[in-house]
Design an enzyme around this catalytic site. Structure first.
Site, PDB file in Angstrom:
ATOM      1  N   CYS A   1      -8.113   2.141 -14.411  1.00 55.66           N
ATOM      2  CA  CYS A   1      -7.860   3.161 -13.741  1.00 55.66           C
ATOM      3  C   CYS A   1      -6.613   4.286 -14.610  1.00 55.66           C
ATOM      4  CB  CYS A   1      -7.133   3.129 -12.395  1.00 55.66           C
ATOM      5  SG  CYS A   1      -6.070   1.939 -12.121  1.00 55.66           S
TER       6      CYS A   1
ATOM      7  N   HIS B   1      -2.405   7.842  -9.242  1.00 54.53           N
ATOM      8  CA  HIS B   1      -1.647   7.643 -10.767  1.00 54.53           C
ATOM      9  C   HIS B   1      -1.371   9.015 -11.314  1.00 54.53           C
ATOM     10  CE1 HIS B   1      -2.217   3.461  -9.919  1.00 54.53           C
ATOM     11  NE2 HIS B   1      -3.092   3.254 -10.782  1.00 54.53           N
TER      12      HIS B   1
END
Length: 359
Positions: free
Chosen positions: A153, A248
């Site tokens: 990710c 994130h």
């Protein structure tokens, strides 16, 4: 004439984990891929709704709640068309190989096969042509199924904007600092005393694997410029974990071999599209990159679900000219959606469209 597409039945391995839950949530509303087999380790025989801790938006879909957790055994999956595997590192590799040997298409979010030379590391907007590696994989390994992986990710949060830039500009470096959410570590995740009132460095090993994956993805981008060569591009990452749940956040300083205007790069990012958008795949956002103009955006809380397919767009902002050959930008990726389950579903849709999974 409207062509009817048959429903494809999906098995989700590790269906009660954080990424497994996102697969269940997203596939329960999918037009032609449906959850049909929920595999787990410690809860076999129990109803999904009773054992899962639903750590995402909404509630357990009613049609899923009463489904039993079943063993991770390919011999029990005769009517399954696709395997989604968010199994943890180490456990995933041999299980995924077993399924591929039995003839199943396996979409893996695990790192175990990401650097096998005959296994695609697929970001559908950047390197869709790499699915042709499946043909080599089948021939070399003598199996009818296949494995396709999706990147880490964290790597995707940087690689998607960097790939769009690298395609059209003489980019010669990027320096990346990440501020990553807790869900990237799974559930129950990191002890609270390690992360509350703290910023937790993830260490050189995590930094290195992030860069290694970004390099592989960039090496497979079809470019409109000839230089610099990838081996002349410098990449570095410093990664951290903080006490947010999802999303994130990454700060990128991008350098170029020649003078490059931030406004021009901004326009490139805003207009970036890929094959999933051309094909109008169901999980493809109309804008894979959303550029925000506000000086204080993106923000994790407000923007991780951005886009017409919530959570599937990378949100870019704070784009600034640092000097004539360097720009700064930040990116935000929903790590369990675009960075994991949603990216896996988008990969499956591309494989269906290209004939690697039977329609």
């Amino acid at each position: 004439m409207i062509l009817m597409r048959r429903t494809l039945k999906a098995a989700i391995l590790g269906a009660t984990g954080l990424v497994g839950i996102e697969y269940v949530r997203m596939l329960s509303n999918h037009p032609y891929i449906k959850p049909a087999y929920l595999a787990g380790k410690g809860s076999v025989g129990k109803p999904y709704g009773e054992v899962v801790r639903w750590q995402t938006v909404g509630q357990v879909p009613k049609e899923i709640a009463d489904m039993e957790i079943k063993p991770t055994d390919p011999k029990l999956m005769d009517d399954v068309d696709i395997i989604f595997s968010p199994l943890p590192q180490g456990a995933a590799g041999p299980v995924e190989e077993q399924f591929a040997k039995e003839g199943f298409p396996v979409i893996s979010n695990s790192p175990d096969h990401r650097f096998d030379p005959d296994v695609p590391l697929l970001v559908p907007e950047l390197n869709p042509h790499t699915i042709s590696l499946i043909d080599e994989q089948r021939k070399r390994r003598e199996w009818k199924g296949f494995i396709v992986t999706t990147p880490l990710c964290t790597a995707q949060g940087a690689a998607i904007p960097l790939g769009a830039i690298f395609k059209d500009y003489k980019m010669d470096g990027a320096f990346i600092t990440t501020i990553q959410s807790l869900s990237g570590a799974g559930y129950p995740g990191i002890p609270s005393l390690d992360v509350v009132d703290n910023i937790l460095p993830l260490g050189d090993g995590y930094d290195a694997k992030t860069i290694k994956e970004i390099f592989r993805i960039l090496s497979e981008v079809k470019r409109n410029v000839d230089e610099p060569k990838l081996e002349d591009v410098s990449l570095a990452a410093t990664t951290h974990r903080i006490a947010t749940i999802h999303g994130h956040y990454e700060v990128l300083y991008v350098s170029f071999k020649e003078e490059t205007a931030a406004e021009k790069v901004k326009e490139t990012l805003e207009n970036f599209r890929g094959e999933p958008q051309d094909l109008k795949l169901p999980t493809a956002p109309s804008k894979p990159i959303i550029v925000m103009n506000e000086d204080t955006r993106p923000q994790v809380y407000f923007d991780r679900w951005a886009g017409d397919i919530p959570g599937m767009s990378v949100v870019v902002g704070r784009l600034k000219q640092v000097n004539k050959r360097m720009i700064r930008l930040v990116s935000l990726i929903h790590n369990t959606v675009r960075g994991a389950a949603g990216g896996g579903i988008l990969a499956a849709e591309l494989l269906v469209e290209k004939g690697y999974i039977e329609k």
